[in-house]
Scaffold this active site. Structure first.
Site, PDB file in Angstrom:
ATOM      1  N   ASP A  24      55.491  23.352  36.403  1.00 14.65           N
ATOM      2  CA  ASP A  24      54.665  22.201  36.588  1.00 14.65           C
ATOM      3  C   ASP A  24      55.217  20.982  36.882  1.00 14.65           C
ATOM      4  O   ASP A  24      54.311  20.085  37.375  1.00 14.65           O
ATOM      5  CB  ASP A  24      54.086  22.237  34.924  1.00 14.65           C
ATOM      6  CG  ASP A  24      55.102  21.768  33.907  1.00 14.65           C
ATOM      7  OD1 ASP A  24      56.290  21.571  34.344  1.00 14.65           O
ATOM      8  OD2 ASP A  24      54.959  21.594  32.716  1.00 14.65           O
ATOM      9  N   ARG A  25      56.409  20.832  36.952  1.00 11.49           N
ATOM     10  CA  ARG A  25      56.859  19.364  37.922  1.00 11.49           C
ATOM     11  C   ARG A  25      56.888  19.758  39.098  1.00 11.49           C
ATOM     12  O   ARG A  25      57.144  20.677  39.676  1.00 11.49           O
ATOM     13  CB  ARG A  25      58.181  19.012  37.251  1.00 11.49           C
ATOM     14  CG  ARG A  25      58.030  18.585  35.765  1.00 11.49           C
ATOM     15  CD  ARG A  25      59.396  17.977  35.131  1.00 11.49           C
ATOM     16  NE  ARG A  25      59.191  17.622  33.920  1.00 11.49           N
ATOM     17  CZ  ARG A  25      60.213  16.799  33.327  1.00 11.49           C
ATOM     18  NH1 ARG A  25      61.347  16.651  33.688  1.00 11.49           N
ATOM     19  NH2 ARG A  25      60.044  16.469  32.083  1.00 11.49           N
ATOM     20  N   SER A  58      60.610  24.327  29.790  1.00  9.69           N
ATOM     21  CA  SER A  58      60.453  23.775  31.234  1.00  9.69           C
ATOM     22  C   SER A  58      61.838  23.455  31.753  1.00  9.69           C
ATOM     23  O   SER A  58      62.118  24.662  32.295  1.00  9.69           O
ATOM     24  CB  SER A  58      59.932  22.306  30.655  1.00  9.69           C
ATOM     25  OG  SER A  58      59.617  21.507  31.886  1.00  9.69           O
ATOM     26  N   HIS A  59      62.133  22.383  32.187  1.00 13.92           N
ATOM     27  CA  HIS A  59      63.320  21.955  33.025  1.00 13.92           C
ATOM     28  C   HIS A  59      64.367  22.078  32.485  1.00 13.92           C
ATOM     29  O   HIS A  59      65.706  21.895  33.287  1.00 13.92           O
ATOM     30  CB  HIS A  59      62.964  20.642  33.703  1.00 13.92           C
ATOM     31  CG  HIS A  59      62.935  19.667  32.486  1.00 13.92           C
ATOM     32  ND1 HIS A  59      61.593  19.532  31.752  1.00 13.92           N
ATOM     33  CD2 HIS A  59      63.747  18.899  31.740  1.00 13.92           C
ATOM     34  CE1 HIS A  59      61.550  18.615  30.897  1.00 13.92           C
ATOM     35  NE2 HIS A  59      62.810  18.293  30.765  1.00 13.92           N
ATOM     36  N   ASP A 104      59.310  25.933  34.832  1.00 12.15           N
ATOM     37  CA  ASP A 104      58.068  26.483  34.473  1.00 12.15           C
ATOM     38  C   ASP A 104      56.986  26.118  35.608  1.00 12.15           C
ATOM     39  O   ASP A 104      56.031  26.547  35.360  1.00 12.15           O
ATOM     40  CB  ASP A 104      57.740  26.332  33.102  1.00 12.15           C
ATOM     41  CG  ASP A 104      57.381  24.816  32.791  1.00 12.15           C
ATOM     42  OD1 ASP A 104      58.185  23.914  33.387  1.00 12.15           O
ATOM     43  OD2 ASP A 104      56.225  24.568  31.999  1.00 12.15           O
ATOM     44  N   LYS A 143      49.932  20.075  34.270  1.00 16.35           N
ATOM     45  CA  LYS A 143      50.514  19.311  35.370  1.00 16.35           C
ATOM     46  C   LYS A 143      50.760  20.487  36.502  1.00 16.35           C
ATOM     47  O   LYS A 143      51.044  21.755  35.942  1.00 16.35           O
ATOM     48  CB  LYS A 143      51.580  18.285  35.397  1.00 16.35           C
ATOM     49  CG  LYS A 143      52.792  18.705  34.511  1.00 16.35           C
ATOM     50  CD  LYS A 143      53.834  17.731  34.463  1.00 16.35           C
ATOM     51  CE  LYS A 143      55.098  17.890  33.691  1.00 16.35           C
ATOM     52  NZ  LYS A 143      54.900  18.068  32.312  1.00 16.35           N
ATOM     53  N   ARG A 169      61.153  23.440  21.315  1.00 17.95           N
ATOM     54  CA  ARG A 169      62.290  23.885  22.195  1.00 17.95           C
ATOM     55  C   ARG A 169      63.516  23.816  21.281  1.00 17.95           C
ATOM     56  O   ARG A 169      63.823  22.547  20.566  1.00 17.95           O
ATOM     57  CB  ARG A 169      62.477  22.816  23.276  1.00 17.95           C
ATOM     58  CG  ARG A 169      61.400  23.105  24.447  1.00 17.95           C
ATOM     59  CD  ARG A 169      61.230  22.084  25.448  1.00 17.95           C
ATOM     60  NE  ARG A 169      60.078  22.068  26.281  1.00 17.95           N
ATOM     61  CZ  ARG A 169      59.838  21.279  27.260  1.00 17.95           C
ATOM     62  NH1 ARG A 169      60.554  20.226  27.342  1.00 17.95           N
ATOM     63  NH2 ARG A 169      58.583  21.269  27.631  1.00 17.95           N
ATOM     64  N   GLU A 222      52.458  11.552  36.160  1.00 19.34           N
ATOM     65  CA  GLU A 222      53.411  10.614  35.347  1.00 19.34           C
ATOM     66  C   GLU A 222      54.525  10.345  35.944  1.00 19.34           C
ATOM     67  O   GLU A 222      54.880  11.105  36.812  1.00 19.34           O
ATOM     68  CB  GLU A 222      53.505  11.635  34.069  1.00 19.34           C
ATOM     69  CG  GLU A 222      52.569  11.911  33.007  1.00 19.34           C
ATOM     70  CD  GLU A 222      53.050  12.667  31.918  1.00 19.34           C
ATOM     71  OE1 GLU A 222      53.460  11.901  30.790  1.00 19.34           O
ATOM     72  OE2 GLU A 222      52.965  13.832  31.790  1.00 19.34           O
ATOM     73  N   ASP A 257      59.937  22.662  38.831  1.00 16.89           N
ATOM     74  CA  ASP A 257      61.102  23.080  37.802  1.00 16.89           C
ATOM     75  C   ASP A 257      60.904  24.380  37.294  1.00 16.89           C
ATOM     76  O   ASP A 257      60.472  25.183  37.720  1.00 16.89           O
ATOM     77  CB  ASP A 257      60.677  21.765  36.479  1.00 16.89           C
ATOM     78  CG  ASP A 257      59.483  22.244  35.859  1.00 16.89           C
ATOM     79  OD1 ASP A 257      58.400  22.698  36.528  1.00 16.89           O
ATOM     80  OD2 ASP A 257      59.363  21.870  34.695  1.00 16.89           O
ATOM     81  N   THR A 282      53.028   9.049  27.189  1.00 15.71           N
ATOM     82  CA  THR A 282      53.675   9.961  27.754  1.00 15.71           C
ATOM     83  C   THR A 282      53.279  11.379  27.204  1.00 15.71           C
ATOM     84  O   THR A 282      53.056  11.414  25.916  1.00 15.71           O
ATOM     85  CB  THR A 282      55.203   9.737  27.447  1.00 15.71           C
ATOM     86  OG1 THR A 282      55.518   8.514  28.472  1.00 15.71           O
ATOM     87  CG2 THR A 282      55.876  11.111  28.102  1.00 15.71           C
ATOM     88  N   SER A 327      57.461  11.036  35.183  1.00 16.97           N
ATOM     89  CA  SER A 327      58.245  12.378  35.029  1.00 16.97           C
ATOM     90  C   SER A 327      58.011  13.499  35.798  1.00 16.97           C
ATOM     91  O   SER A 327      58.123  14.745  35.566  1.00 16.97           O
ATOM     92  CB  SER A 327      58.254  12.499  33.585  1.00 16.97           C
ATOM     93  OG  SER A 327      57.062  12.809  33.151  1.00 16.97           O
TER      94      SER A 327
HETATM   95  O1  LIG Z   1      60.158  11.351  28.129  1.00 16.70           O
HETATM   96  P1  LIG Z   1      59.903  12.824  27.408  1.00 16.70           P
HETATM   97  O2  LIG Z   1      59.478  12.633  26.313  1.00 16.70           O
HETATM   98  O3  LIG Z   1      61.099  13.579  27.659  1.00 16.70           O
HETATM   99  O4  LIG Z   1      58.700  13.307  28.103  1.00 16.70           O
HETATM  100  C1  LIG Z   1      58.816  13.681  29.462  1.00 16.70           C
HETATM  101  C2  LIG Z   1      57.727  14.570  30.087  1.00 16.70           C
HETATM  102  O5  LIG Z   1      58.020  15.749  29.407  1.00 16.70           O
HETATM  103  C3  LIG Z   1      57.105  16.853  29.602  1.00 16.70           C
HETATM  104  O6  LIG Z   1      57.152  17.320  30.878  1.00 16.70           O
HETATM  105  C4  LIG Z   1      55.723  16.538  29.430  1.00 16.70           C
HETATM  106  O7  LIG Z   1      54.993  17.529  29.752  1.00 16.70           O
HETATM  107  C5  LIG Z   1      55.315  15.419  30.078  1.00 16.70           C
HETATM  108  O8  LIG Z   1      53.829  14.977  29.670  1.00 16.70           O
HETATM  109  C6  LIG Z   1      56.053  14.208  29.636  1.00 16.70           C
HETATM  110  O9  LIG Z   1      56.133  13.208  30.690  1.00 16.70           O
HETATM  111 MG   LIG Z   2      57.896  21.910  33.036  1.00 14.69          MG
END
Ligand SMILES: O=P(O)(O)OC[C@H]1O[C@H](O)[C@H](O)[C@@H](O)[C@@H]1O
Ligand SMILES: [Mg+2]
Length: 602
Positions: free
Chosen positions: A329-330, A160-161, A327, A425, A68, A412, A325, A393, A414
């Protein structure tokens, strides 16, 4: 996990080179012409290939979830092409004659990036690439697609987000044959390749019209533009009872609101919640996917999904509120004036899965959570007698457990919740789980009767298991050196604190830097978070985020358990006040970073 030759029998073809002058028929949409070229052609697909010289670019190391960077960086020079070529180099001969999938969350630069990737895929000997229409495919949908179509792997263009747009972020990641994010063994190899790359193998073919579903062929290479929703929906239909869900969603006394945050799930939510399940069209908020997410930060949490939070805390709030989010997945799950912490959500889903969701009717194989995630799931595993795993994580750590049939549901803190129907996810999956729980628990309640609410489901759960109060404080974009110093200081506190050391009212049971040995392949992940576990089960954890794109993001995770019936409904921030103070004191976080307050509290 076997890395290379995973689908050995599938495609024996080799990407050998033929320098013969090739006359290659090209059918591009309605156009049909013949290319005469003297450039090299792949033996596997007979597509003309230009070998474009390039040079290594610094900093192409893949983080927790792919590469990213700022969009402008991705748009500069050969930044994107270098990484993708490095991926193909890392995979080696294995890619020849294989099928790849491609899609993304629709953020700025996605369509242009897709054209570059299509040419690289053809140039590196893939025989086919599926591309989501308009270069769109949500992350969980990609995982489902790879599995259903038995593709060799897929590339997801997403950060992602993280916000999108010319001034914001872009990203790319590779998912492998089971639909799972590439394991570190592959991402390390990709990084190695980025440091010595010298040539891009670009097929000399025109851009493909990605706005129409259909097949375009270039010699023996095929581009198929696909509906990005259909396969995903088919997978979800194998998991959930859509009939039961539709009957519930269309009840006159039920209401839901799903905030797509102008990101990729807008069209998915419309197709699934509105068209399939009969939810009212106005149930979808911010449902038009935009390349800059409407200028927002598409992260479904209490801070960034504030419109949804305000709505749910108003009298107009729906029975179920949810958001996803960038993409897809969240997820965040809300009731009316009620927030379900993600650590609780996965535990509540696991506790109810067998009764409410057909896919789990035979019971769960096991459950897993990441280390900083609150431990409610542990209690469900103990009560149901399920194998339980605590991973670092990162979703990729669940993949091996699922492939080995040891884990059905995982999550998770997160805002990630998922299951072994795919290897990512899955935001919409989580919403469908909650709809299933509500539908099941209300099946005997007549319309107009007292419906079992999200809060009731939580209260019932806490009544059975007790409550693991959980909160995460994020300090985003801190100065990297200051954050590292703070982490060093915490390491020194761990080193100086034997079991029994008192931290305020809390007595230390153990403190360490979390390390994980994968029970399937024996790989070891070190340095996964500094944790203090106290004798009453309370925990304090510090990590540096692996997904931020500017400076360092410190995450402080706090957890404390109670089964005191009088306290179960307490506000988490109130319940955790003392231990939060202990965490801030022992880490000297404010002193090191100069930050008085976190940027996000979950
Ligand atoms: O705490 P970080 O390293 O930012 O990661 C936070 C999250 O990021 C992404 O969403 C990953 O897919 C997750 O698996 C992870 O828990
Ligand atoms: Mg995402």
């Amino acid at each position: 996990m076997q890395l290379l030759g995973k689908r050995a029998g599938a495609a024996p073809a080799r990407a050998g080179r033929s320098s013969a002058v090739a006359k290659i028929p090209v059918v591009a949409g309605s156009r049909s012409r013949v290319l005469s070229t003297t450039v090299m052609a792949t033996a596997a697909t007979q597509v003309p290939v230009k070998e474009v010289p390039t040079k290594p670019i610094d900093g192409q190391k893949t983080g927790t979830s792919g590469l990213r960077k700022k969009t402008k960086v991705f748009m500069s020079d050969n930044y994107l092409a270098n990484w993708v070529q490095s991926l193909f180099n890392a995979l080696g001969d294995e890619v020849a004659g294989q099928t790849l999938a491609l899609g993304g969350d629709g953020r700025y630069f996605g369509k242009e990036a897709a054209q570059i990737i299509v040419k690289l895929a053809a140039g590196n000997g893939f025989k086919k690439i599926y591309v989501g229409k308009d270069a769109i495919m949500a992350t969980p949908a990609m995982s489902a697609f790879i599995r259903r179509r038995k593709a060799y792997g897929g590339l997801i263009m997403s950060a992602s987000h993280n916000p999108g747009g010319p001034e914001e972020d872009f990203g790319i990641k590779f998912n492998y044959t089971a639909g799972e994010p590439a394991p570190e063994k592959i991402t390390d190899k990709i990084y190695g390749e980025t440091t010595s790359i010298s040539t891009l193998k670009m097929a000399d073919i025109p851009d493909v019209d990605l706005s129409k579903v259909g097949v375009t062929t270039f010699g023996g290479f095929e581009v198929e533009v696909v509906d990005p929703i259909a396969d995903y929906l088919a997978t979800l239909k194998e998991v959930f009872d859509f009939g039961m869900l539709k009957a519930f969603v269309t009840r006159a006394d039920f209401s839901m609101v799903f905030d797509a945050m102008h990101a990729v799930t807008g069209p998915y939510a419309k197709a699934i919640f509105v068209e399939e399940l009969g939810a009212k069209p106005e149930s979808i908020k911010n449902g038009v996917a935009l390349p800059d997410f409407g200028g927002g930060h598409p992260d479904p949490n209490l801070t960034y999904a504030h419109d949804l939070v305000e709505l749910q805390w108003s009298d107009a709030g729906a029975m179920l509120g949810a958001a996803s989010d960038g993409d897809g997945d969240r997820n965040m799950i809300l009731g009316k004036k009620f927030f379900v912490s993600p650590s609780d959500s996965v535990a509540m889903i696991a506790a109810n899965a067998q009764a409410c969701i057909p896919y789990f009717k035979g019971g769960l194989k096991g459950v897993a959570r990441s280390m900083p995630t609150g431990a409610a799931l542990d209690r469900v595993a103990a009560k149901l007698g399920l194998p339980f795993f605590e991973t670092p994580t990162g979703w990729k750590f669940f993949g091996n457990l699922m492939d080995a049939g040891k884990c059905s549901v995982c999550g998770e803190e997160s805002f990630g919740t998922g299951a072994d129907h795919i290897r990512e996810k899955d935001g919409i999956f989580a919403v469908l789980c909650w709809l299933s729980i509500l539908a099941y628990k209300n099946k005997d309640v007549p319309v107009g009767g007292q419906l079992v609410t999200v809060e009731d489901v939580a209260a019932e759960f806490w009544g059975t298991y007790g409550r693991n109060f959980f909160s995460r404080y994020d300090y985003e974009a801190c100065e990297s050196a200051a954050a590292e110093k703070m982490m060093d200081h915490v390491r020194s506190v761990i080193a100086a604190s034997p079991p029994g050391t008192k931290f305020g009212a809390f007595e230390l049971a153990t403190a360490d830097d979390f390390e994980y040995t994968d029970p399937i392949d024996g790989s070891v992940a070190k340095g996964q978070g500094l944790r203090f576990v106290f004798t009453d089960g309370s925990r304090i954890i510090f990590r540096l985020s692996g997904t931020g794109s500017a400076g360092a993001t410190i995450r402080m995770y706090i957890e404390q358990y109670t089964n005191d019936k009088a306290r179960l409904k307490e506000d988490a921030q109130v319940a955790l006040k003392d231990i939060i103070k202990v965490a801030l004191d022992l880490s000297k976080l404010q002193e090191f970073t100069g930050r008085e307050k976190p940027t996000v509290i979950t």
